[in-house]
Design a protein around this motif. Structure first.
Motif, short mmCIF file in Angstrom:
data_model
loop_
_atom_site.label_atom_id
_atom_site.label_comp_id
_atom_site.label_asym_id
_atom_site.label_seq_id
_atom_site.Cartn_x
_atom_site.Cartn_y
_atom_site.Cartn_z
N THR A 169 -7.16 -1.98 -52.48
CA THR A 169 -6.07 -2.93 -52.31
C THR A 169 -5.96 -3.32 -50.85
O THR A 169 -6.11 -2.47 -49.95
N THR A 170 -5.71 -4.59 -50.59
CA THR A 170 -5.42 -5.07 -49.25
C THR A 170 -3.91 -4.96 -49.04
O THR A 170 -3.14 -5.72 -49.65
N ILE A 171 -3.49 -4.05 -48.19
CA ILE A 171 -2.07 -3.78 -48.02
C ILE A 171 -1.44 -4.69 -46.97
O ILE A 171 -0.22 -4.85 -46.94
N MET A 172 -2.27 -5.32 -46.10
CA MET A 172 -1.70 -6.18 -45.07
C MET A 172 -2.73 -7.19 -44.62
O MET A 172 -3.92 -6.86 -44.46
N ARG A 188 5.79 0.44 -38.20
CA ARG A 188 5.42 1.47 -39.16
C ARG A 188 5.71 0.96 -40.56
O ARG A 188 6.71 0.27 -40.80
N MET A 189 4.86 1.29 -41.50
CA MET A 189 5.02 0.86 -42.89
C MET A 189 4.87 2.05 -43.81
O MET A 189 4.13 3.01 -43.52
N VAL A 190 5.60 2.01 -44.91
CA VAL A 190 5.53 3.04 -45.95
C VAL A 190 4.77 2.46 -47.13
O VAL A 190 5.10 1.37 -47.63
N ILE A 191 3.75 3.17 -47.58
CA ILE A 191 2.85 2.67 -48.61
C ILE A 191 2.88 3.59 -49.82
O ILE A 191 2.81 4.82 -49.68
N PHE A 192 2.97 3.01 -50.99
CA PHE A 192 2.77 3.71 -52.26
C PHE A 192 1.53 3.09 -52.90
O PHE A 192 1.64 2.19 -53.75
N SER A 213 3.08 -3.12 -52.68
CA SER A 213 3.21 -1.67 -52.64
C SER A 213 3.65 -1.15 -51.28
O SER A 213 3.75 0.06 -51.08
N VAL A 214 3.91 -2.05 -50.32
CA VAL A 214 4.28 -1.66 -48.97
C VAL A 214 5.76 -1.91 -48.75
O VAL A 214 6.30 -2.96 -49.11
N ASP A 215 6.42 -0.93 -48.13
CA ASP A 215 7.81 -1.07 -47.70
C ASP A 215 7.80 -1.32 -46.19
O ASP A 215 7.62 -0.39 -45.40
N PRO A 216 8.01 -2.58 -45.75
CA PRO A 216 7.90 -2.90 -44.32
C PRO A 216 9.24 -2.81 -43.57
O PRO A 216 9.41 -3.46 -42.54
N THR A 217 10.18 -2.03 -44.07
CA THR A 217 11.51 -2.00 -43.46
C THR A 217 11.45 -1.60 -41.99
O THR A 217 12.14 -2.18 -41.14
N LYS A 253 -8.12 2.41 -50.14
CA LYS A 253 -8.61 2.88 -51.44
C LYS A 253 -8.21 4.33 -51.56
O LYS A 253 -8.62 5.18 -50.76
N SER A 254 -7.35 4.59 -52.54
CA SER A 254 -6.71 5.90 -52.64
C SER A 254 -7.24 6.68 -53.83
O SER A 254 -7.33 6.15 -54.95
N TYR A 255 -7.60 7.95 -53.56
CA TYR A 255 -7.91 8.92 -54.60
C TYR A 255 -6.92 10.08 -54.53
O TYR A 255 -7.22 11.19 -54.94
N LEU A 256 -5.74 9.81 -53.99
CA LEU A 256 -4.72 10.84 -53.83
C LEU A 256 -4.09 11.16 -55.18
O LEU A 256 -3.81 10.27 -55.99
N GLN A 257 -3.81 12.41 -55.40
CA GLN A 257 -3.23 12.85 -56.66
C GLN A 257 -1.72 12.65 -56.65
O GLN A 257 -1.04 13.00 -55.68
N GLY A 258 -1.21 12.07 -57.72
CA GLY A 258 0.23 11.91 -57.84
C GLY A 258 0.80 10.70 -57.13
O GLY A 258 2.02 10.56 -57.05
N ASN A 259 -0.03 9.81 -56.60
CA ASN A 259 0.43 8.60 -55.91
C ASN A 259 1.50 8.93 -54.87
O ASN A 259 2.65 8.47 -54.95
N PRO A 260 1.17 9.73 -53.84
CA PRO A 260 2.18 10.13 -52.86
C PRO A 260 2.49 9.01 -51.87
O PRO A 260 1.79 8.00 -51.80
N GLU A 261 3.51 9.22 -51.09
CA GLU A 261 3.91 8.27 -50.06
C GLU A 261 3.02 8.42 -48.83
O GLU A 261 2.71 9.52 -48.40
N ILE A 262 2.60 7.27 -48.28
CA ILE A 262 1.78 7.26 -47.07
C ILE A 262 2.53 6.48 -45.99
O ILE A 262 3.03 5.38 -46.26
N ARG A 263 2.59 7.04 -44.80
CA ARG A 263 3.20 6.34 -43.68
C ARG A 263 2.12 6.02 -42.66
O ARG A 263 1.40 6.90 -42.20
N LEU A 264 2.04 4.74 -42.34
CA LEU A 264 0.98 4.25 -41.46
C LEU A 264 1.63 3.50 -40.30
O LEU A 264 2.45 2.62 -40.51
N GLY A 265 1.25 3.88 -39.08
CA GLY A 265 1.81 3.26 -37.89
C GLY A 265 0.73 2.60 -37.05
O GLY A 265 -0.37 3.13 -36.89
#
Length: 449
Positions: free
Chosen positions: A281-284, A271-275, A260-264, A218-230
């Motif tokens: 949201t359930t991202i995974m 590691r996944m990149v999330i916007f 919204s997840v880039d699982p490359t 659950k995101s309250y980040l300003q500008g919808n930045p990129e998040i990297r989660l490992g």
């Protein structure tokens, strides 16, 4: 095609929200549903859930209980039940996103906002959209905050994991009222929730064990930045992989990512990149069925006295195999008894101040509740049963299975951890705050007697 949607409060029997889209069904359908539920509880008891789908006079009722409220759809058409239940869950999530929390008082205070949401989600019985980003552009009603501090938000929010500040900020709406829009907050909340499905024999041997896990954001980040989660580097993808070189790896049977997840980089670096979109949201989602470490073991023992054929003793011992620094605030064991049971008495073999015992003679069930069960400890209880007639071999088969309900904060059975969480922001004037929580809850935890 949906005819009606409404939300009921089963405690009071009030209709909190009601919207008739096609006007092809009677308007008193909420009363029909309540009468159906009362009849079911009278005949089967409150512990047994009613069927989620039934038909009355050609009208199909599909409903689900979400946080103590009944979300209901009615239709006269042959619709997909999976689509309806996905819609009901999504509507509940959207109400929580726009109002902050989901409760009876919140619905009463924000009824105009909820009706505005429903008009945008469904048009003449057809679903238009359930995306938070799109609905945010069309919903203009301001949310009314719920100021009562003792309101129950949900079972997970009540658990306070050590070192985690829950507070109330996670339960604020994604759109603030006009007098609050000037305040800037930059936060992201991530929950890793694992639901256990397990069954084992009376000697403690595991018959089946499976973990259904999810990572929610659950995101309250300003500008919808990129998040990297490992995640852990020892995760193995698929049962057909060669895991001989990684004996203690965590094997994912299957997994799925949100759009919204880039699982490359996930296959190689875990590691996944999330916007993250706005709202919750359930991202995974993932599933694990091998080498599952169960948090509890239950050992039931039946004793018969040949001199008293209508007497039987059941000793139940529960052992917490979680680490000693973890705890369970409340766990509940439910044991079905034979239909010839006449009376039940119990004898706590441990400190009874942390235990409670109930017997429901209507449905022949005993409920044993343990509070503050710490890891590495054991609790036991002895139940004496007296039958109206002699207990036969068939009556013994009616005992059990024992079901256990629990939730463990700050713990995952799979040992999956979020090793890296980084937010890449363009505007660094407000440093982002990151909150991570872990939960393990029981979905179906059964012990055979």
């Amino acid at each position: 095609m949906i005819s009606q949607f409404f939300i009921l409060s089963p405690q009071r029997g009030d209709t909190l929200i009601f919207r008739d889209y096609r006007h092809d069904t009677p308007r008193d359908v909420p009363d029909l549903l309540l009468d159906k539920l009362k009849t079911w509880q009278k005949n089967h008891g409150a512990e047994l859930d009613p069927p989620p789908i039934f038909n009355v006079d050609g009208v199909n009722f599909l409903f689900t209980n979400i946080q103590g409220l009944y979300f209901v759809c009615t239709t006269k058409f042959n619709v997909s039940p999976f689509m309806i239940y996905e819609l009901l869950g999504r509507i509940a999530t959207l109400i929580k996103d726009f109002c902050g929390i989901l409760s009876e008082e919140c619905l009463r205070l924000n009824s105009s906002l909820v009706y505005e949401l429903l008009d945008e989600i469904i048009d003449y019985g057809y679903v238009q959209t359930t995306l938070t980003d799109q609905l945010k552009s069309y919903v203009y009603e301001d949310p009314v905050p719920v100021k009562r501090e003792n309101i129950i938000i949900n079972s997970l929010a009540k658990l306070k994991a050590p070192g985690t500040n829950l507070g109330s900020s996670r339960n604020r709406p994604i759109v603030h009222s006009r007098d609050e829009r000037s305040s800037k907050q930059n936060e992201v909340y991530i929950d890793m929730i694992e639901q256990l499905v397990a069954s084992f024999a009376s000697n403690g041997m595991t018959v089946r064990a499976e973990i259904n896990g999810s990572i929610q954001i659950k995101s309250y980040l300003q500008g919808n930045p990129e998040i990297r989660l490992g995640l852990n580097s020892n995760i193995v993808l698929g049962r057909d992989k060669d895991i001989s070189s990684d004996k203690y790896g965590i094997v994912f049977d299957d997994y799925k990512f949100h759009d919204s997840v880039d699982p490359t980089d996930f296959n190689e670096y875990r590691r996944m990149v999330i916007f993250p979109p706005e709202g919750e949201t359930t991202i995974m989602n993932y599933r694990i069925s091998s080498d599952v470490s169960l948090p509890f073991r239950i050992f039931p023992i039946l004793l018969r006295d040949p001199r008293c054929p209508n007497r039987m003793d059941i000793t139940i011992k529960i052992r917490a195999d979680i680490p000693e620094d973890k705890f369970v605030s409340k766990c509940t064991l439910t044991v079905p008894l034979p239909r010839v049971t006449q009376s039940v008495s119990n004898e706590n073999t441990d400190d009874s101040n942390e235990q409670s015992f109930q017997y429901d003679n209507r449905i022949k069930n005993i409920i044993w509740t343990i509070n503050n069960l710490k890891g590495g400890t054991e609790q036991s209880i002895k139940v004496k049963i007296t039958g109206a007639t002699s207990f036969s071999a068939v009556a013994e088969l009616e005992i059990g299975p024992i079901s256990l309900e629990f939730d463990i904060p700050n713990y995952t059975c799979s040992n999956i951890q979020i090793r890296k969480l980084k937010v890449y922001e363009k505007n660094k004037s407000i440093p982002p705050q990151r909150w991570v929580r872990y939960f393990t809850i029981s979905e179906s935890y059964i012990c055979r007697v």
